[in-house]
Design an enzyme around this catalytic site. Structure first.
Site, PDB file in Angstrom:
ATOM      1  N   ALA A  74       0.811  -1.222   0.000  1.00 38.62           N
ATOM      2  CA  ALA A  74       0.000   0.000   0.000  1.00 38.62           C
ATOM      3  C   ALA A  74       0.843   1.270   0.000  1.00 38.62           C
ATOM      4  CB  ALA A  74      -0.945  -0.004   1.193  1.00 38.62           C
ATOM      5  N   THR A  75       2.084   1.191   0.464  1.00 34.22           N
ATOM      6  CA  THR A  75       2.953   2.374   0.383  1.00 34.22           C
ATOM      7  C   THR A  75       3.084   2.788  -1.073  1.00 34.22           C
ATOM      8  OG1 THR A  75       4.137   1.782   2.402  1.00 34.22           O
ATOM      9  CG2 THR A  75       5.304   3.208   0.843  1.00 34.22           C
ATOM     10  N   ASN A 152      -4.782   3.565  11.442  1.00 31.50           N
ATOM     11  CA  ASN A 152      -4.027   2.384  11.888  1.00 31.50           C
ATOM     12  C   ASN A 152      -3.649   2.446  13.370  1.00 31.50           C
ATOM     13  OD1 ASN A 152      -2.512   4.488  10.413  1.00 31.50           O
ATOM     14  ND2 ASN A 152      -0.711   3.434  11.215  1.00 31.50           N
ATOM     15  N   GLN A 182      -6.500  -0.592   6.426  1.00 25.51           N
ATOM     16  CA  GLN A 182      -7.064  -1.170   7.655  1.00 25.51           C
ATOM     17  C   GLN A 182      -8.576  -1.404   7.537  1.00 25.51           C
ATOM     18  OE1 GLN A 182      -5.097  -2.117  10.069  1.00 25.51           O
ATOM     19  NE2 GLN A 182      -3.197  -1.000   9.645  1.00 25.51           N
ATOM     20  N   SER A 197      -3.633  -3.670   0.987  1.00 30.97           N
ATOM     21  CA  SER A 197      -2.381  -4.397   1.209  1.00 30.97           C
ATOM     22  C   SER A 197      -2.690  -5.818   1.672  1.00 30.97           C
ATOM     23  CB  SER A 197      -1.581  -3.658   2.281  1.00 30.97           C
ATOM     24  OG  SER A 197      -0.361  -4.299   2.512  1.00 30.97           O
ATOM     25  N   HIS A 199      -0.806  -8.021   3.405  1.00 31.62           N
ATOM     26  CA  HIS A 199      -0.329  -8.563   4.690  1.00 31.62           C
ATOM     27  C   HIS A 199      -1.163  -8.124   5.890  1.00 31.62           C
ATOM     28  CE1 HIS A 199       2.114  -5.154   6.474  1.00 31.62           C
ATOM     29  NE2 HIS A 199       2.075  -4.723   5.225  1.00 31.62           N
ATOM     30  N   THR A 235       7.749  -7.560 -13.571  1.00 33.97           N
ATOM     31  CA  THR A 235       7.142  -8.897 -13.644  1.00 33.97           C
ATOM     32  C   THR A 235       6.231  -9.104 -12.439  1.00 33.97           C
ATOM     33  OG1 THR A 235       9.115  -9.685 -14.745  1.00 33.97           O
ATOM     34  CG2 THR A 235       7.679 -11.371 -13.771  1.00 33.97           C
ATOM     35  N   CYS A 316       4.776   2.526  12.448  1.00 32.72           N
ATOM     36  CA  CYS A 316       5.439   3.363  11.441  1.00 32.72           C
ATOM     37  C   CYS A 316       5.833   4.728  11.976  1.00 32.72           C
ATOM     38  CB  CYS A 316       4.530   3.544  10.233  1.00 32.72           C
ATOM     39  SG  CYS A 316       4.067   2.000   9.507  1.00 32.72           S
TER      40      CYS A 316
HETATM   41  N1  PMP Z   1      -1.648   2.776   5.144  1.00 31.20           N
HETATM   42  C1  PMP Z   1      -1.991   2.306   6.340  1.00 31.20           C
HETATM   43  C2  PMP Z   1      -3.204   2.856   7.023  1.00 31.20           C
HETATM   44  C3  PMP Z   1      -1.230   1.307   6.957  1.00 31.20           C
HETATM   45  O1  PMP Z   1      -1.586   0.836   8.159  1.00 31.20           O
HETATM   46  C4  PMP Z   1      -0.087   0.792   6.283  1.00 31.20           C
HETATM   47  C5  PMP Z   1       0.776  -0.278   6.927  1.00 31.20           C
HETATM   48  N2  PMP Z   1       1.295   0.076   8.173  1.00 31.20           N
HETATM   49  C6  PMP Z   1       0.219   1.313   5.017  1.00 31.20           C
HETATM   50  C7  PMP Z   1      -0.578   2.307   4.478  1.00 31.20           C
HETATM   51  C8  PMP Z   1       1.399   0.802   4.231  1.00 31.20           C
HETATM   52  O2  PMP Z   1       1.132  -0.490   3.784  1.00 31.20           O
HETATM   53  P1  PMP Z   1       2.288  -1.475   3.267  1.00 31.20           P
HETATM   54  O3  PMP Z   1       2.902  -2.064   4.485  1.00 31.20           O
HETATM   55  O4  PMP Z   1       1.559  -2.489   2.440  1.00 31.20           O
HETATM   56  O5  PMP Z   1       3.225  -0.662   2.451  1.00 31.20           O
END
Ligand code: PMP
Length: 373
Positions: A74-75, A152, A182, A197, A199, A235, A316
């Protein structure tokens, strides 16, 4: 082990690992290869896209007619969405509205756009009615709204359906991006661009997605080959993508177990005089609270010694006072002692009992150490 840090990441489902393995062993062809083994991989990816979009559309009355672009997480999705809209729309306007409590992968991108002449307005979602606040600020120059669906750190949720309709009433051309990391699989999500995302839903790290509504011609962030219609070169990791799809299919639609866990957890918390709950208007999965006279790190590491894993605020925002908790209007003392417990449907009531047993011993031990500030 008691794992209460599911907002940071989740344990991959057995089914997701099986999907990864099966693909890695039997469909490992490059989805761009012209031979039929490559095509097999391409078909698995198409199937995964369909499954994930179906899950993303659940409970939404607004059709998700666009594409899902697979990213590294998601980043990257957030970067692609925001930088992409800035590049696509900068001649139409320079105004972007976001919130003060975004994940760093949104807020840092926003800050980088200021030097390019964009006007970034940040609202505080903890002030009343964030959806209306954003709509009130939207005008003909507003090219983008970017908002986090579920915070988050606190679990605070916004009503993306309401936001979508209020903003589109003001300016139908304003693009709405939602960071739904989330929220995915937990709440209906409305938006033109939606970041997710794997994970966080028991998939595997290293893959995510950006939903792009039909009609939006976003420029690529990563240049290279013609993968994903030239929108994201590289890829495709078929194994990670099939595992993502498997997790999205496996994740329960019914959240009543988590609702009960949360209720039980709050009942237990209410037995302590010195614990305050910081979460409000939150999803049941995430609860942020402060043990007022004990620093987060001290309690976090104490719990860790007992094989209990929680988070202090957000994984984070290590080392910095959290914008989200500042936005909630919390005093420094509460911020510095904040802990986040985030549940998965795999957690149990027994784990909560054990957690509080250890926590109360920790409180007894550390309550004489005062939090500074
Ligand atoms: N947005 C939110 C609200 C998140 O909680 C996170 C993960 N901590 C991210 C973005 C980033 O996701 P990713 O770990 O897949 O890069």
């Amino acid at each position: 082990m008691i794992y209460f840090d599911n907002a940071a990441t989740t344990k991959p489902y057995e089914a997701a690992l099986k999907a990864f393995n099966n693909t890695a062993l039997s469909t490992f062809g490059n989805s761009s290869s012209l031979h039929k083994f490559g095509l097999k991989s391409e078909l698995e990816i198409q199937d995964a896209e369909k499954n994930i979009l179906k899950r993303l559309s659940h409970d939404c009355s607004f059709p998700k007619e666009g594409k899902l672009i697979f990213t590294s997480g998601a980043t990257e999705s957030n970067n692609m969405a925001i930088r992409g809209v800035a590049e696509l729309m900068h001649r139409k306007g320079k105004k972007i509205i976001t919130t003060k409590t975004e994940h760093a992968s949104v807020s840092n991108v926003m800050d980088s756009l200021i030097s390019q002449g964009f006007d970034i307005l940040k609202v505080n979602p903890y002030d009343n009615n964030v959806e209306q606040q954003i709509a009130d600020l939207t005008d003909k120059d507003t090219i983008l709204i970017s908002a986090i669906a579920v915070n988050n750190e606190t679990g605070f949720k916004i009503d993306t359906k309401k936001l979508f309709s209020l903003v589109k009433e003001k300016n139908k051309d304003t693009i709405i991006h939602i960071d739904a990391v989330q929220a995915f699989c937990k709440l209906p999500v409305y938006g033109d661009l939606i970041s997710i995302s794997a994970h966080k839903i028991h998939g595997i790290k290293g893959v995510g997605g950006l939903f792009i509504q039909k009609g939006i011609k976003l420029p690529p962030l990563i240049l290279g080959g013609e993968h994903q219609n030239g929108l994201r070169a590289g890829t495709l990791p078929t194994e990670l993508i099939t595992a993502f799809s498997s997790a999205a299919c496996e994740y329960p639609y019914d959240n009543s177990h988590i609702v009960s866990l949360r209720k039980y957890f709050e009942e237990k918390i209410s037995e302590f005089d010195n614990i305050v709950i910081n979460s409000k208007n939150s999803i049941p999965d995430i609860i942020n609270f402060s043990i007022l006279n004990i620093k987060s790190e001290i309690m976090l590491h104490y719990l860790e010694q007992h094989n209990i894993f929680v988070s202090g605020g957000s994984a984070c925002s290590k080392g910095r006072r959290s914008n989200t908790l500042l936005g909630c209007g919390l005093p420094n003392k509460a911020i510095d002692s904040a802990l986040r417990v985030s549940f998965s449907h795999q957690n149990t009531f027994e784990e909560i009992d054990q957690f509080f047993k250890i926590l109360s011993k920790g409180i007894e031990r550390f309550s004489k150490l005062k939090v500074k500030g």
